[in-house]
Design an enzyme around this catalytic site. Structure first.
Site, PDB file in Angstrom:
ATOM      1  CB  CYS A  27      68.385  37.175  49.465  1.00  0.00           C
ATOM      2  SG  CYS A  27      66.946  38.134  49.985  1.00  0.00           S
ATOM      3  CB  ALA A  87      63.478  36.316  49.076  1.00  0.00           C
ATOM      4  NE  ARG A 143      56.051  32.416  47.263  1.00  0.00           N
ATOM      5  CZ  ARG A 143      55.471  31.838  48.304  1.00  0.00           C
ATOM      6  NH1 ARG A 143      54.811  32.550  49.177  1.00  0.00           N
ATOM      7  NH2 ARG A 143      55.564  30.529  48.479  1.00  0.00           N
ATOM      8  CG  HIS A 198      62.603  27.857  52.205  1.00  0.00           C
ATOM      9  ND1 HIS A 198      63.060  27.144  51.134  1.00  0.00           N
ATOM     10  CD2 HIS A 198      61.970  28.929  51.690  1.00  0.00           C
ATOM     11  CE1 HIS A 198      62.709  27.751  50.017  1.00  0.00           C
ATOM     12  NE2 HIS A 198      62.056  28.842  50.326  1.00  0.00           N
TER      13      HIS A 198
HETATM   14 FE1  CFM Z   1      58.428  25.357  47.451  1.00  0.00          FE
HETATM   15 FE2  CFM Z   1      58.978  25.957  45.199  1.00  0.00          FE
HETATM   16 FE3  CFM Z   1      59.691  27.490  47.220  1.00  0.00          FE
HETATM   17 FE4  CFM Z   1      57.122  27.254  46.483  1.00  0.00          FE
HETATM   18 FE5  CFM Z   1      57.239  29.524  45.006  1.00  0.00          FE
HETATM   19 FE6  CFM Z   1      59.117  28.158  43.779  1.00  0.00          FE
HETATM   20 FE7  CFM Z   1      59.811  29.715  45.738  1.00  0.00          FE
HETATM   21 MO1  CFM Z   1      58.976  30.778  43.504  1.00  0.00          MO
HETATM   22  S1  CFM Z   1      57.080  25.320  45.724  1.00  0.00           S
HETATM   23  S2  CFM Z   1      58.033  27.280  48.405  1.00  0.00           S
HETATM   24  S3  CFM Z   1      55.524  28.656  46.006  1.00  0.00           S
HETATM   25  S4  CFM Z   1      60.418  25.593  46.636  1.00  0.00           S
HETATM   26  S5  CFM Z   1      57.451  29.176  42.956  1.00  0.00           S
HETATM   27  S6  CFM Z   1      59.451  26.035  43.141  1.00  0.00           S
HETATM   28  S7  CFM Z   1      60.798  29.447  43.912  1.00  0.00           S
HETATM   29  S8  CFM Z   1      58.320  31.239  45.633  1.00  0.00           S
HETATM   30  S9  CFM Z   1      60.897  29.328  47.519  1.00  0.00           S
END
Ligand code: CFM
Length: 575
Positions: free
Chosen positions: A70, A73, A104, A202
């Site tokens: 989500c 997260a 994480r 993000h």
């Molecule tokens: Fe970038 Fe990722 Fe992500 Fe990531 Fe991660 Fe991820 Fe993630 Mo899990 S590199 S930041 S450190 S997009 S592994 S492939 S899914 S937490 S949001």
């Protein structure tokens, strides 16, 4: 391995599965409307040089088991969570905070005197009373209480779904607390439902960090060749490997956003001279905003895989255009390659021709293909959970991406040049010389161009598609997450978790790459998986064809009436 067919059939291309037929079979179970939508997200890589348009960053169809998380997260957990001396308070019911507590593996090793707040789970623990009468007072009290106990330099507050639904104004509570306490307090409207996945989180996080933290301290670090590493989160210690390697080369990292990072490092990261971007998906917004406001250029790197790490180091050296740095980088690459070559050779001998499939997040499904390439393995299928079209097809499609209602929901900050602090890092002549040497800024070619012709590209893969993939391709390893891990392994295929790395890592830079090669070697060459009998090989099965199609659903219900539990003892005796 010259082409995909060879690798799939162990050299006998006549036995190679036909990806188009597999795609059709994956889609065939869906009702028409679902099929139409999934068909856009499930493609055969017919022309790697000219990637086809993929349906990415759209809503998951209700009822499909997906890997996604989500918005909360993506904001609290991914981008800001690793800042270890910022005190993070989740405003919401206790579960949102509890289930995001150290799940994480973004490791931190604070300096003496710094507190590692990542060990704590702080929440306002909203109950029914706050849901009905509002939770602002409880939030204000939580901030005061946290401050009284810990005296942090900064407190970040994260809104969860009910906060948005009842309309608590977390931002005015934060502003008031900031004035009262004299520390930096700011909030994120990152309610879980804000976007179609964690990707929206993000973007919200990038905006908040840029608005409330970046630029607060103008005193640069000492040291030549100052850079920030953006989009590196120190999972399993990756950022430490990258930092050590860069230091060996004489490159100084002002800030790693956000892996093992302190508040003080974030607030002065605009003083660096270059941003290198590891995870494009989660932090391209920050790179763009810092360039517009402060004049810091950026380009994409990849420190995953020996070959790509060397390439990334050379690009940094090319940017700084210093003989001293270039010589040092070449020296370090030579040393590291000499150390890793015997490992690659040993592992390659056992792994060449084996196949992998990767379904992870928004960048790793691409980056980790380089590690497999280093040891002679082929990626037969890959996809992201939540990436956008540019992560698949390259940044040149950005102007063509349609902005839908879900993306419009997320604020786009309007950023201008900072009149006092904007400083171009290169003259136009220097940039022209770099361009003449084949140097690109702001480039990302995406995953599809790096994949073989005939590979499957699957966005937001469903459990059903994963099962089909295993049954029809039987890859030697699948890289994925905890939600899929055990169902994959029950089908007789080893699963390497690429979010948390299970208990492994680091995998970044040269030393990390060696760890990964050895681990994959163990996983794909052990005989233990041959002992697992996947569900479709058993005679009796629980019917699993529940469907949105009423006729198929009725048939499946009828089937349950005659279903008998498999007699495992008889099955084993027969085997
Ligand atoms: Fe970038 Fe990722 Fe992500 Fe990531 Fe991660 Fe991820 Fe993630 Mo899990 S590199 S930041 S450190 S997009 S592994 S492939 S899914 S937490 S949001």
């Amino acid at each position: 391995m010259s082409d995909l067919s060879d690798s799939l059939a162990g050299g006998a291309s006549s036995e190679a599965p036909d990806p188009a037929a597999i795609r059709e079979e994956m889609l065939s179970i869906y009702p028409d409307k679902t099929k139409k939508k999934r068909a856009k997200q499930l493609l055969v890589n017919d022309n790697p040089e000219k990637p086809a348009e993929i349906g990415a960053n759209t809503r998951t169809i209700p009822g499909i088991m997906t890997q996604r998380g989500c918005t909360y997260a993506g904001c609290r957990g991914v981008v800001i969570g690793p800042m270890h001396d910022v005190l993070h308070i989740t405003h919401g019911p206790v579960g949102c905070s509890f289930y995001s507590w150290q799940t994480r593996r973004n490791l931190a090793r604070p300096q003496p005197g710094q507190i590692n707040y990542l060990q704590y789970s702080m929440t306002t623990d909203m109950l029914e009373e706050e849901i009905i009468f509002g939770g602002e007072k409880k939030l204000a009290a939580a901030i005061r209480e946290a401050y009284a106990i810990f005296k942090p330099k900064a407190i970040a507050v994260y809104a969860t779904c009910p906060v948005g639904l009842i309309g608590d104004d977390i931002h005015s509570v934060c502003r008031q607390a900031k004035a009262d306490l004299g520390i930096n307090v700011f909030g994120f409207s990152c309610e879980g439902y804000k976007g179609v996945s964690q990707s929206a989180g993000h973007h919200i996080a990038n905006n908040g960090v840029f608005k409330h933290m970046v630029g607060l301290n103008d005193v640069p670090d000492e040291g030549e060749f100052r850079i920030n590493v953006l989009g590196e989160y120190n999972i399993g210690g990756d950022a430490w490997e990258i930092d050590t390697l860069l230091r060996k080369c004489g490159i100084h990292v002002t800030a790693t956003l956000s892996g093992d990072i302190s508040y003080e490092q974030v607030i002065k990261c605009h003083t660096a001279d270059l941003n290198v971007v590891q995870c494009h998906r989660s932090i391209n917004y920050m790179a763009e905003m810092m360039e517009t406001k402060y004049g810091i250029p950026w380009f994409k790197v990849n420190f995953i895989g020996a070959t790509s790490t060397a390439k990334s180091l050379r690009k940094i050296a090319q940017f700084f255009d210093s003989k001293k740095l270039t010589d040092r980088v070449e020296e370090v690459i030579a040393q590291e390659m000499a150390a890793i070559r015997p490992v690659i050779e040993e592992v390659k001998a056992r792994c060449t021709g084996k196949t992998a499939a990767l379904f992870v997040g928004g960048s790793r499904a691409h980056h980790y293909q380089d590690l497999f390439k280093d040891i002679g393995m082929t990626t037969i299928a890959a996809g992201y959970e939540f990436a956008h079209r540019d992560d698949y097809e390259g940044r040149d499609v950005l102007p063509k991406i349609k902005v839908d209602a879900d993306s419009r929901n997320i604020e786009e900050l309007h950023v201008d040049k900072d009149p006092a602090r904007f400083r171009p890092r290169k003259t136009p002549e220097q940039n022209a010389a770099l361009a003449a040497g084949g140097f690109n800024y702001r480039d990302y070619e995406g995953m599809v161009r790096d994949m073989k012709k005939g590979a499957l590209i699957i966005d937001d893969i469903s459990q059903h598609e994963m099962e089909k993939l295993i049954k029809l391709y039987k890859p030697d390893v699948i890289c994925s997450g905890i939600k899929e891990k055990f169902s994959i392994e029950k089908s007789g295929v080893p699963c390497k978790q690429l979010h948390s790395y299970d208990i492994g890592g680091p995998y970044a830079a040269f030393t990390g790459a060696a760890n990964f090669y050895k681990e994959i070697d163990r996983m794909v060459n052990t005989k233990v998986w041959q002992l697992v009998s996947p569900p479709w090989k058993r005679e009796t099965q629980v019917p699993s064809r529940f469907s949105c199609n009423p006729k198929a659903a009725r048939a499946a219900v009828e089937e349950t009436k005659t279903w008998k539990a498999p007699n495992r003892q008889t099955e084993e005796a027969e085997a």
